[in-house]
Design an enzyme around this catalytic site. Sequence first.
Site, PDB file in Angstrom:
ATOM      1  N   LYS A 100     -26.694  35.139 115.278  1.00  0.00           N
ATOM      2  CA  LYS A 100     -26.942  35.098 113.838  1.00  0.00           C
ATOM      3  C   LYS A 100     -28.313  34.443 113.604  1.00  0.00           C
ATOM      4  O   LYS A 100     -28.539  33.303 114.020  1.00  0.00           O
ATOM      5  CB  LYS A 100     -25.856  34.296 113.123  1.00  0.00           C
ATOM      6  CG  LYS A 100     -24.423  34.611 113.574  1.00  0.00           C
ATOM      7  CD  LYS A 100     -24.008  36.040 113.286  1.00  0.00           C
ATOM      8  CE  LYS A 100     -22.563  36.283 113.732  1.00  0.00           C
ATOM      9  NZ  LYS A 100     -22.103  37.650 113.494  1.00  0.00           N
ATOM     10  N   GLY A 138      -9.569  40.684 114.730  1.00  0.00           N
ATOM     11  CA  GLY A 138      -9.287  41.536 115.876  1.00  0.00           C
ATOM     12  C   GLY A 138     -10.100  42.813 115.968  1.00  0.00           C
ATOM     13  O   GLY A 138      -9.748  43.703 116.743  1.00  0.00           O
ATOM     14  N   ASP A 164      -8.854  32.815 119.505  1.00  0.00           N
ATOM     15  CA  ASP A 164      -9.182  32.384 118.145  1.00  0.00           C
ATOM     16  C   ASP A 164      -7.991  31.637 117.576  1.00  0.00           C
ATOM     17  O   ASP A 164      -6.839  32.047 117.781  1.00  0.00           O
ATOM     18  CB  ASP A 164      -9.507  33.581 117.247  1.00  0.00           C
ATOM     19  CG  ASP A 164     -10.307  33.185 116.015  1.00  0.00           C
ATOM     20  OD1 ASP A 164      -9.886  32.247 115.296  1.00  0.00           O
ATOM     21  OD2 ASP A 164     -11.358  33.802 115.761  1.00  0.00           O
TER      22      ASP A 164
END
Length: 358
Positions: free
Chosen positions: A310, A228, A245
Site C-alpha cells: 500500500k 476470503g 486472519d
Amino acid sequence: MSGLLCYCRGGFEPELAAELGERAAAAGHAGYAVTERGSGFVRFLTPAGDAAGLSRALPWRSLVFARQKLRLLADLDAVDTRDRIAPVLAALQAGAVDGTLAPRFGALLVEHPDSDEARPLAGLARALGNALRPALRKAGLLAAKDDPRRPRLHVCLLAGDHLLLALGDPADSAPWPMGVPRLRLHPDAPSRSALKLEEAFLTLLDDGERARLLRPGMTAADLGAAPGGWTWVLQRAGLQVSSVDNGPLRQHVLDGGGVEHLREDGFRWQPPRPLDWMVCDMVEQPRRVASRMATWFREGWCRQAVFNLKLPMKKRWLETSLCLDIFGREAGLPLELRARQLYHDREEITVLAIPTGR
C-alpha cells in the site's frame, strides 16, 4: 523525436514518468517524459531517435506503473475530422517506424487512455477501427486476418482530431486493449479483492508458469485472509490453503473444502512446514510488509509469493523502489521480482516473487 507511449492508472502519471526517466538513465538512454496528471498516459521521448533501443532497455514486464508499453510512430494533431484515415495511411506509408518501411501489422487496436476526459471517445474509437481496418488491408499495411506473431498497430485517440500511432511488440507489451485484462467478478467471490489476485496470476505469470507453479494439491497461506477473496482464488486453483486472519471468512469458502481457517495475526504467524505459496493483502506500512515478506523467503517458509504494498500519497515511485530494495536485500535469496500496479489495484502495487529460473 521518437520514444515510447505508456498507459497507466489516472493520477499515477508522475510515478510512471519518474520510473521511465530513472530506468532509462540507468540504461544509458537520454530522454524526458511528457504528460499531464489525470491523462492516463505518458510519452517518454528520446532525442537520439533510438526508440527500439530504448524499448529493449525498458521491457514491459519490468515496469511497475505501466499497464502498456508501445513504441511511438507518429503524433497526428489537428487532423481533419472528416477524414482521419488518410493521415494515418500517409504516416505509415512514409516509413514512421524508425525511418524504415512500415511493417504489415498483425492486428489493429483503436483505443483511448483510461481517463475521465478520454472515455467519451470510446464510440469514436469503435467506429474508426471499423473504417480503418479495411483501408489498412487494402494498402497492404494490415494482415488479412489477425496474426498474433506480428506487431500490432495501436491508434490512441486523445481527442477527435488528435491521434497517436504506436507499435506493440507481441513479446514485449500487454495483449489487451488499453493494457487492461477484462475480468468479471464471479458471483461466488467473497469480495472484489479476488480480482486482484486473478489479475496478478494472469499478468505476472505466463501460460507455462501458471501451469507449473499453480498445480492442484500445492499448499498456500493467505495472510490477512478475511473475508476470503484471495483464499477463494487459490481454492479454485486446487491449492490447499491456510487462511490466517482473526476475522471471519465467508461460509461458502469454508464449505468448499481445502481451506483451514486459523484465527491468528497474519503478520506474526509462521507455517509449521514450508509452503508452495504465500499471498498477502494486508493493510500495513509498505516497508514493514516488504520486510516481513522477505522473512518468509529467508526462513524458507514459502517458495513463491504474491503480496501487495500500500503506497503513500506522495513519492510513490521512491517508496516502491525502497520497498523492493528492502525485500530483495533482506530475502537473501536469488529471486525474480515482478511488480505492477494492476488495473484492480488502487493506491498499491502487487509484487510477485519467484525463485530465479522458475
